[in-house]
Enzyme design. Structure first.
Site, PDB file in Angstrom:
ATOM      1  N   PRO A   2       0.875  -1.122  -0.026  1.00 14.29           N
ATOM      2  CA  PRO A   2      -0.048   0.011   0.035  1.00 14.29           C
ATOM      3  C   PRO A   2       0.857   1.261  -0.028  1.00 14.29           C
ATOM      4  CG  PRO A   2      -0.092  -1.150   2.007  1.00 14.29           C
ATOM      5  CD  PRO A   2       1.036  -1.657   1.384  1.00 14.29           C
ATOM      6  N   GLU A   3       0.458   2.091  -0.927  1.00 18.16           N
ATOM      7  CA  GLU A   3       1.047   3.429  -1.151  1.00 18.16           C
ATOM      8  C   GLU A   3      -0.231   4.504  -0.730  1.00 18.16           C
ATOM      9  OE1 GLU A   3       3.675   3.885  -4.487  1.00 18.16           O
ATOM     10  OE2 GLU A   3       3.836   1.790  -4.560  1.00 18.16           O
ATOM     11  N   LYS A  61       1.659   7.115   4.210  1.00 19.98           N
ATOM     12  CA  LYS A  61       1.319   5.882   4.257  1.00 19.98           C
ATOM     13  C   LYS A  61       0.729   5.468   5.752  1.00 19.98           C
ATOM     14  CE  LYS A  61       4.451   5.116   0.744  1.00 19.98           C
ATOM     15  NZ  LYS A  61       5.904   4.309   0.496  1.00 19.98           N
ATOM     16  N   ARG A 124       2.776 -10.674   5.393  1.00 20.14           N
ATOM     17  CA  ARG A 124       4.149 -10.457   5.644  1.00 20.14           C
ATOM     18  C   ARG A 124       4.709 -10.006   6.857  1.00 20.14           C
ATOM     19  NH1 ARG A 124       7.356  -8.554   0.360  1.00 20.14           N
ATOM     20  NH2 ARG A 124       9.063  -9.280   1.726  1.00 20.14           N
ATOM     21  N   ARG A 297      15.166  -4.096  -4.960  1.00 17.45           N
ATOM     22  CA  ARG A 297      13.826  -4.219  -5.525  1.00 17.45           C
ATOM     23  C   ARG A 297      13.817  -4.086  -7.018  1.00 17.45           C
ATOM     24  NH1 ARG A 297      11.466   0.753  -2.209  1.00 17.45           N
ATOM     25  NH2 ARG A 297       9.574  -0.799  -2.034  1.00 17.45           N
TER      26      ARG A 297
END
Length: 310
Positions: A2-3, A61, A124, A297
């Site tokens: 989520p951003e 966020k 996670r 990433r």
DNA sequence: ATGGACACCTGTGGGC
DNA sequence: TGCCCACAGGTGTCCA
């Protein structure tokens, strides 16, 4: 996951349904989801039970739910949520089927008597819930954000201590472009690193950074300080456009990892130009979008449109 | 100051 | 079917 757009979608859903709701019971199934909470699990539960949720607020966020005062309180408290990479907040009616990977449940009774289970689900466990003290801030709290969503005092003037280091986000009405431009001028780091720095401007993550840079035709490693004022303003305008458009369609969902509070996906994945488009033709020039390994990433870009300059 | 590696975690999908 | 590897929307810390 989520951003800003995904967190805002969750916040807006919570604001509509849980403002004024009372916490009747709390269950913690995995204490790792309390890693940002400074007290114990039992303290977390005891503090929440009996409280009323006063609002749903966000910066970048982070989102938080200001809580009604109890007599023993020394400061206003809030329940903070950060969704990490895979966190969700689902609002379910009591008989709704269990959600996999549920870590924490708040049992709520809304002002109209409707009962809900607010389920914090996180694959996670990089996200968390926590109770934190609210404090006044130098920059006027969440004033700009408040104006956007009609937030009342005193909540508009306070920010949880853990969120105090987070800069205003680009959708905040008091977002200070000049301040961000000044920060760009001082940074030799690549522009993408700076866009992801939540202390410079908040809410941007890997998806919306890649999308904004594609729109601005900038390479992720272009040193921020080399951007002209005009180019920086253009980039910030693209950032705001991408974030606002994503908010309008409920965020970006690729799989089961991002859902709104009703478990529904957002539609911004249909509008992506760079992120996750490896191998597909650039919508401007036709050259294949490339994925580079970057900061442990991925960075997605068009090798023709987004070249390093000078 | 800056950039890189890595830690925190679980789950999925591809290749063999 | 199973195994191994790469990879995933974030953040924080430690080290050259």
């Amino acid at each position: 996951m989520p951003e800003l757009p995904e967190v805002e979608t969750v916040r807006a859903g919570l604001a509509e349904f849980v403002t004024g709701a009372r916490v009747t019971k709390v269950e913690v199934f995995d204490t790792r989801s309390l890693k940002r909470h400074e007290g114990t699990e039992s303290d977390f539960i005891a503090t929440l039970v009996g409280r009323r949720i006063e609002a749903a607020v966000r910066r970048g966020k982070f989102l938080w739910l200001p809580l009604s005062l109890a007599k023993s309180d020394k400061a206003q408290l809030a329940l903070i949520g950060h969704l990490g990479m895979s966190g969700q907040i689902l609002l379910r009616t009591p008989k709704f089927e269990p959600d996999k990977l549920t870590r924490i449940v708040l049992y709520l009774t809304a002002a109209d008597g409707q009962k809900y289970e607010m389920r914090f689900v996180d694959q996670r466990i990089f996200g968390s819930l926590a109770i934190d003290q609210m404090q006044p801030t130098e920059d006027g709290g969440v004033g700009g954000f408040s104006a956007q969503v009609g937030l009342a005092a005193p909540w508009r003037n306070l920010i949880p201590a853990q969120v105090a280091h987070i800069a205003r986000d680009p959708l905040d009405l008091e977002f200070d472009q000049a301040k961000v431009l000044a920060a760009f001028k001082k940074k030799q780091s690549g522009i993408k690193r700076v866009l992801l720095d939540q202390g410079v401007l908040s809410g941007i993550g890997n998806i919306y950074a890649d999308e904004s840079l594609w729109l601005a035709k900038l390479h992720y490693d272009q040193p921020a300080a080399t951007l002209s004022k005009a180019k920086s303003l253009e980039l910030l305008a693209f950032v705001q456009k991408v974030l606002a458009e994503a908010v309008a369609v409920g965020g970006t969902s690729f799989d089961e990892q991002y859902k709104n509070i009703n478990g529904e996906s957002g539609y911004f994945s249909q509008s992506l130009n760079a992120y996750g488009m490896t191998g597909f033709p650039c919508k401007r020039c036709g050259r294949a979008i490339r994925r580079d390994s970057w900061m442990n990433r991925g960075s997605h870009l068009c090798p023709s449109c987004q070249k390093l300059s000078r």
